[in-house]
Design a protein around this motif. Structure first.
Motif, short mmCIF file in Angstrom:
data_model
loop_
_atom_site.label_atom_id
_atom_site.label_comp_id
_atom_site.label_asym_id
_atom_site.label_seq_id
_atom_site.Cartn_x
_atom_site.Cartn_y
_atom_site.Cartn_z
N ASP A 1 0.85 -1.19 0.00
CA ASP A 1 0.00 0.00 0.00
C ASP A 1 0.89 1.24 0.00
OD1 ASP A 1 -1.98 1.87 0.21
OD2 ASP A 1 -2.85 1.10 2.07
N PRO A 2 1.58 1.49 -1.13
CA PRO A 2 2.54 2.60 -1.15
C PRO A 2 1.92 3.96 -0.88
CG PRO A 2 2.19 1.69 -3.36
CD PRO A 2 1.55 0.75 -2.41
N ALA A 3 0.66 4.15 -1.28
CA ALA A 3 0.03 5.45 -1.05
C ALA A 3 -0.06 5.73 0.45
CB ALA A 3 -1.35 5.50 -1.68
N ARG A 4 -0.39 4.72 1.22
CA ARG A 4 -0.47 4.90 2.67
C ARG A 4 0.92 5.19 3.25
NH1 ARG A 4 -3.05 1.05 7.44
NH2 ARG A 4 -1.82 1.98 9.15
N PHE A 5 1.89 4.36 2.86
CA PHE A 5 3.23 4.52 3.40
C PHE A 5 3.82 5.87 3.03
CE2 PHE A 5 7.81 4.22 2.35
CZ PHE A 5 8.30 4.16 3.65
N TYR A 6 3.81 6.20 1.73
CA TYR A 6 4.44 7.45 1.29
C TYR A 6 3.64 8.68 1.73
CZ TYR A 6 7.92 4.86 -1.28
OH TYR A 6 8.97 4.03 -1.60
N GLY A 7 2.34 8.52 1.93
CA GLY A 7 1.56 9.63 2.45
C GLY A 7 1.98 9.99 3.86
N ALA A 8 2.17 8.96 4.70
CA ALA A 8 2.63 9.20 6.07
C ALA A 8 4.04 9.76 6.08
CB ALA A 8 2.56 7.90 6.87
N THR B 1 7.95 14.20 6.55
CA THR B 1 9.08 14.87 5.91
C THR B 1 8.82 16.36 5.77
OG1 THR B 1 9.63 12.85 4.69
CG2 THR B 1 10.53 14.92 3.85
N ALA B 2 7.62 16.72 5.33
CA ALA B 2 7.30 18.14 5.19
C ALA B 2 7.39 18.85 6.54
CB ALA B 2 5.91 18.30 4.59
N ALA B 3 6.91 18.19 7.59
CA ALA B 3 7.01 18.78 8.93
C ALA B 3 8.47 18.95 9.34
CB ALA B 3 6.26 17.92 9.94
N MET B 4 9.31 17.93 9.03
CA MET B 4 10.73 18.02 9.35
C MET B 4 11.39 19.19 8.63
SD MET B 4 13.78 15.23 8.55
CE MET B 4 13.75 15.53 6.76
N VAL B 5 11.13 19.33 7.35
CA VAL B 5 11.74 20.43 6.59
C VAL B 5 11.25 21.77 7.09
CG1 VAL B 5 11.95 21.45 4.29
CG2 VAL B 5 12.08 18.96 4.56
N ASP B 6 9.96 21.88 7.41
CA ASP B 6 9.41 23.12 7.92
C ASP B 6 10.06 23.51 9.24
OD1 ASP B 6 7.37 25.26 7.71
OD2 ASP B 6 6.50 24.31 9.47
N GLU B 7 10.27 22.53 10.10
CA GLU B 7 10.89 22.79 11.40
C GLU B 7 12.36 23.18 11.25
OE1 GLU B 7 7.85 19.79 13.75
OE2 GLU B 7 9.76 19.07 12.95
N LEU B 8 13.06 22.54 10.31
CA LEU B 8 14.45 22.91 10.06
C LEU B 8 14.55 24.32 9.47
CD1 LEU B 8 15.79 19.53 8.61
CD2 LEU B 8 16.44 20.57 10.79
#
Length: 260
Positions: free
Chosen positions: A29-36, A41-48
């Motif tokens: 279920d790649p959509a589930r995995f990559y969605g999470a 990742t977006a949160a990590m980049v935003d925090e950095l």
């Protein structure tokens, strides 16, 4: 204030367990995995980014995602107000998921990360998530990422460490027998080579090599294990043990702003 302060507060054991649980869905279920993974990742980049530019978020920035595949990350970054550009050299990989992404977010370019078709100093953030272990010359990729990143921006290179438990990807722990032997064993068992085939699309990249390269650029501002809780980040500084325990290393680099 360290660039990783905000990220460190979110790097809890609960987050680590949740992300580890999602890994079992990567194949079926790649959509589930990559969605999470995209949301995290977006949160990590935003925090950095906020750590580098206090009080600022990603809104209005351009995020260049090198090896972005079919664009699973696009909507997550668009949700933070960033302009997302995905770069992917493999046409089949570009069409392996929801293209265009659900929200129609982002732009997509077919190109190699070894020769990015972008001008010097042209983006605020250049990201590469789990790509370096799939190219023969990972630090050439890193150099290209730095080239296109503006002074004061961020180049974020995250990759799977070969000797960690996930270094063999779908070959599992058999990579500890040696990459070529693990690939041959997988082929005998499944009747076809692994997608991440040692020597052609998967290579042994160490934590030490990445840290040495990043330090040599003079732009390294942080290095930490991507999926570990904050109390385990110190293992990045332990030669030998980090190869086995870090699993996925994040290198955060920032070209300096020229002084007047």
């Amino acid at each position: 204030m360290a660039i990783t302060d905000a990220l460190a507060r979110r790097a809890t054991l609960r987050r680590s367990v949740r992300l580890l649980g999602e890994f079992r869905f990567e194949q079926r279920d790649p959509a589930r995995f990559y969605g999470a993974l995209a949301d995290d990742t977006a949160a990590m980049v935003d925090e950095l980014w906020s750590g580098r530019h206090p009080g600022a978020g990603l809104a209005g920035t351009t995020v260049l995602d090198v090896g972005g595949g079919p664009g699973y990350f696009a909507d997550a970054f668009a949700g933070l107000g960033a302009r997302y550009i995905g770069v992917e050299p493999d046409a089949a990989e570009m069409h392996a998921g929801p293209v265009p992404p659900a929200g129609g977010a982002g732009a997509f370019v077919r190109a190699s990360g070894m020769a990015l078709p972008f001008a010097d100093d042209s983006v605020e953030v250049c990201l590469s998530s789990n790509v370096a272990e799939h190219v023969r010359h990972p630090w050439r990729l890193g150099a290209e990422m730095l080239r296109v990143t503006r002074p004061g921006g961020l180049a974020i290179l995250s990759y799977t460490v070969w000797l960690g438990p996930f270094g063999g990807h779908e070959m599992g722990l058999t990579h500890y027998l040696g990459g070529a032997r693990a690939a041959a064993r997988y082929t005998r068992k499944h009747g076809h080579p692994p997608k991440n085939n040692y020597g052609s699309s998967l290579f042994a990249v160490s934590a030490a090599d990445g840290l040495d390269w990043a330090r040599s650029t003079g732009t390294l501002v942080a290095a930490f294990p991507r999926y570990h809780p904050r109390w385990a980040w110190g293992m990045t500084a332990l030669p030998g043990l980090r190869e086995l325990l870090v699993s996925n290393l994040v290198l955060v680099l920032s070209p300096p702003v020229p002084s007047d």
